[in-house]
Design a protein around this motif. Sequence first.
Motif, PDB file in Angstrom:
ATOM      1  N   SER A  47       0.828  -1.358   0.007  1.00 24.96           N
ATOM      2  CA  SER A  47      -0.068  -0.005   0.144  1.00 24.96           C
ATOM      3  C   SER A  47       0.885   1.271  -0.147  1.00 24.96           C
ATOM      4  N   GLU A  48       0.454   2.197  -0.742  1.00 29.58           N
ATOM      5  CA  GLU A  48       1.010   3.454  -0.649  1.00 29.58           C
ATOM      6  C   GLU A  48       0.461   4.453   0.340  1.00 29.58           C
ATOM      7  N   VAL A  49       1.331   5.025   1.019  1.00 32.32           N
ATOM      8  CA  VAL A  49       0.851   5.981   2.144  1.00 32.32           C
ATOM      9  C   VAL A  49       0.407   7.314   1.184  1.00 32.32           C
ATOM     10  N   LYS A  50      -0.717   7.603   1.540  1.00 29.19           N
ATOM     11  CA  LYS A  50      -1.621   8.742   0.978  1.00 29.19           C
ATOM     12  C   LYS A  50      -1.672   9.699   1.831  1.00 29.19           C
ATOM     13  N   LEU A  51      -1.132  11.014   1.695  1.00 29.46           N
ATOM     14  CA  LEU A  51      -1.293  12.222   2.531  1.00 29.46           C
ATOM     15  C   LEU A  51      -1.959  13.406   1.647  1.00 29.46           C
ATOM     16  N   MET A  52      -2.640  13.902   2.454  1.00 32.79           N
ATOM     17  CA  MET A  52      -3.260  15.497   1.989  1.00 32.79           C
ATOM     18  C   MET A  52      -2.750  16.293   2.926  1.00 32.79           C
ATOM     19  N   VAL A  53      -2.119  17.567   2.443  1.00 31.41           N
ATOM     20  CA  VAL A  53      -1.455  18.604   3.421  1.00 31.41           C
ATOM     21  C   VAL A  53      -2.157  19.856   2.849  1.00 31.41           C
ATOM     22  N   ASP A  54      -2.177  20.776   3.837  1.00 32.07           N
ATOM     23  CA  ASP A  54      -2.347  22.212   3.559  1.00 32.07           C
ATOM     24  C   ASP A  54      -1.032  22.837   4.004  1.00 32.07           C
ATOM     25  N   CYS A  55      -0.621  23.555   3.064  1.00 33.80           N
ATOM     26  CA  CYS A  55       0.923  24.093   3.138  1.00 33.80           C
ATOM     27  C   CYS A  55       0.933  25.318   1.943  1.00 33.80           C
ATOM     28  N   GLN A  56       1.887  26.190   2.251  1.00 30.27           N
ATOM     29  CA  GLN A  56       2.259  27.032   1.045  1.00 30.27           C
ATOM     30  C   GLN A  56       3.499  27.074   0.860  1.00 30.27           C
ATOM     31  N   MET A  57       3.762  26.496  -0.240  1.00 27.39           N
ATOM     32  CA  MET A  57       5.245  26.413  -0.547  1.00 27.39           C
ATOM     33  C   MET A  57       5.478  26.512  -1.871  1.00 27.39           C
ATOM     34  N   THR A  58       6.714  26.456  -2.511  1.00 26.20           N
ATOM     35  CA  THR A  58       7.193  26.478  -4.014  1.00 26.20           C
ATOM     36  C   THR A  58       7.129  24.979  -4.279  1.00 26.20           C
ATOM     37  N   GLU A  59       6.922  24.771  -5.550  1.00 22.51           N
ATOM     38  CA  GLU A  59       7.107  23.515  -6.230  1.00 22.51           C
ATOM     39  C   GLU A  59       8.443  22.803  -5.703  1.00 22.51           C
ATOM     40  N   PRO A  60       9.489  23.376  -5.925  1.00 24.65           N
ATOM     41  CA  PRO A  60      10.730  22.494  -5.480  1.00 24.65           C
ATOM     42  C   PRO A  60      10.844  22.289  -3.978  1.00 24.65           C
ATOM     43  N   SER A  61      10.249  23.318  -3.125  1.00 21.12           N
ATOM     44  CA  SER A  61      10.015  22.830  -1.656  1.00 21.12           C
ATOM     45  C   SER A  61       9.108  21.434  -1.561  1.00 21.12           C
ATOM     46  N   LEU A  63       8.455  19.158  -3.830  1.00 18.47           N
ATOM     47  CA  LEU A  63       9.115  17.937  -4.223  1.00 18.47           C
ATOM     48  C   LEU A  63      10.126  17.455  -3.316  1.00 18.47           C
ATOM     49  N   ARG A  64      10.825  18.351  -2.492  1.00 23.56           N
ATOM     50  CA  ARG A  64      11.764  18.054  -1.497  1.00 23.56           C
ATOM     51  C   ARG A  64      10.913  17.329  -0.265  1.00 23.56           C
ATOM     52  N   MET A  65       9.677  18.161   0.122  1.00 26.68           N
ATOM     53  CA  MET A  65       9.043  17.469   1.023  1.00 26.68           C
ATOM     54  C   MET A  65       8.410  15.812   0.713  1.00 26.68           C
ATOM     55  N   GLU A  66       7.926  15.620  -0.674  1.00 24.95           N
ATOM     56  CA  GLU A  66       7.743  14.451  -1.197  1.00 24.95           C
ATOM     57  C   GLU A  66       8.697  13.448  -0.803  1.00 24.95           C
ATOM     58  N   LYS A  67       9.966  13.952  -1.362  1.00 25.98           N
ATOM     59  CA  LYS A  67      11.058  12.888  -1.504  1.00 25.98           C
ATOM     60  C   LYS A  67      11.473  12.543  -0.088  1.00 25.98           C
ATOM     61  N   VAL A  80      -0.775  15.015  -1.883  1.00 24.31           N
ATOM     62  CA  VAL A  80      -1.710  16.035  -2.485  1.00 24.31           C
ATOM     63  C   VAL A  80      -1.957  17.226  -1.544  1.00 24.31           C
ATOM     64  N   THR A  81      -2.246  18.439  -2.002  1.00 20.25           N
ATOM     65  CA  THR A  81      -2.546  19.514  -1.295  1.00 20.25           C
ATOM     66  C   THR A  81      -4.133  19.749  -1.303  1.00 20.25           C
ATOM     67  N   TYR A  82      -4.315  20.521  -0.212  1.00 25.84           N
ATOM     68  CA  TYR A  82      -5.587  20.719  -0.134  1.00 25.84           C
ATOM     69  C   TYR A  82      -6.376  21.540  -1.271  1.00 25.84           C
ATOM     70  N   ALA A  83      -5.558  22.404  -1.916  1.00 29.26           N
ATOM     71  CA  ALA A  83      -5.749  23.135  -3.064  1.00 29.26           C
ATOM     72  C   ALA A  83      -6.171  22.300  -4.453  1.00 29.26           C
ATOM     73  N   GLU A  84      -5.431  21.144  -4.473  1.00 33.36           N
ATOM     74  CA  GLU A  84      -5.566  20.230  -5.575  1.00 33.36           C
ATOM     75  C   GLU A  84      -7.171  19.636  -5.423  1.00 33.36           C
ATOM     76  N   LEU A  85      -7.594  19.499  -4.276  1.00 32.98           N
ATOM     77  CA  LEU A  85      -9.024  18.805  -4.213  1.00 32.98           C
ATOM     78  C   LEU A  85      -9.894  19.359  -4.788  1.00 32.98           C
ATOM     79  N   SER A  86     -10.022  20.618  -5.050  1.00 36.75           N
ATOM     80  CA  SER A  86     -11.000  21.361  -5.665  1.00 36.75           C
ATOM     81  C   SER A  86     -10.744  21.077  -7.148  1.00 36.75           C
TER      82      SER A  86
END
Length: 104
Positions: A47-61, A63-67, A80-86
């Motif tokens: 199983s994958e660990v699926k996480l939805m976060v609320d954050c304000q960050m740049t794409e490079p940040s 991607l670093r967090m995801e890695k 995924v981010t909260y913003a992506e849900l909409s």
Amino acid sequence: MNPNIDKSTVLTEQEITDLCEPIFRKFKVKYCYLFGDYAKGTADRMSEVKLMVDCQMTEPSYLRMEKTLQTTLRKRIVLVTYAELSEHAELKSAVAQCCRKIYG
């Protein structure tokens, strides 16, 4: 195939929470919800660990967090981010069906 992915264990929700908390603090995540198999209690070793976060960050940040999360948990991550849900009704439905707040 990533050799750093551990396919022999299933993490507990508490292990996920404990491992993710310092990462979320570092990247200034407001909150995080676990969803999918791990939130339902039906996760298996693949199983994958699926996480939805609320954050304000740049794409490079982001991607670093995801890695960092994937390296720390040693599991494949769906982040995924909260913003992506909409923008994604199917994803919004998956999160709404079963999610558990693990941070914030």
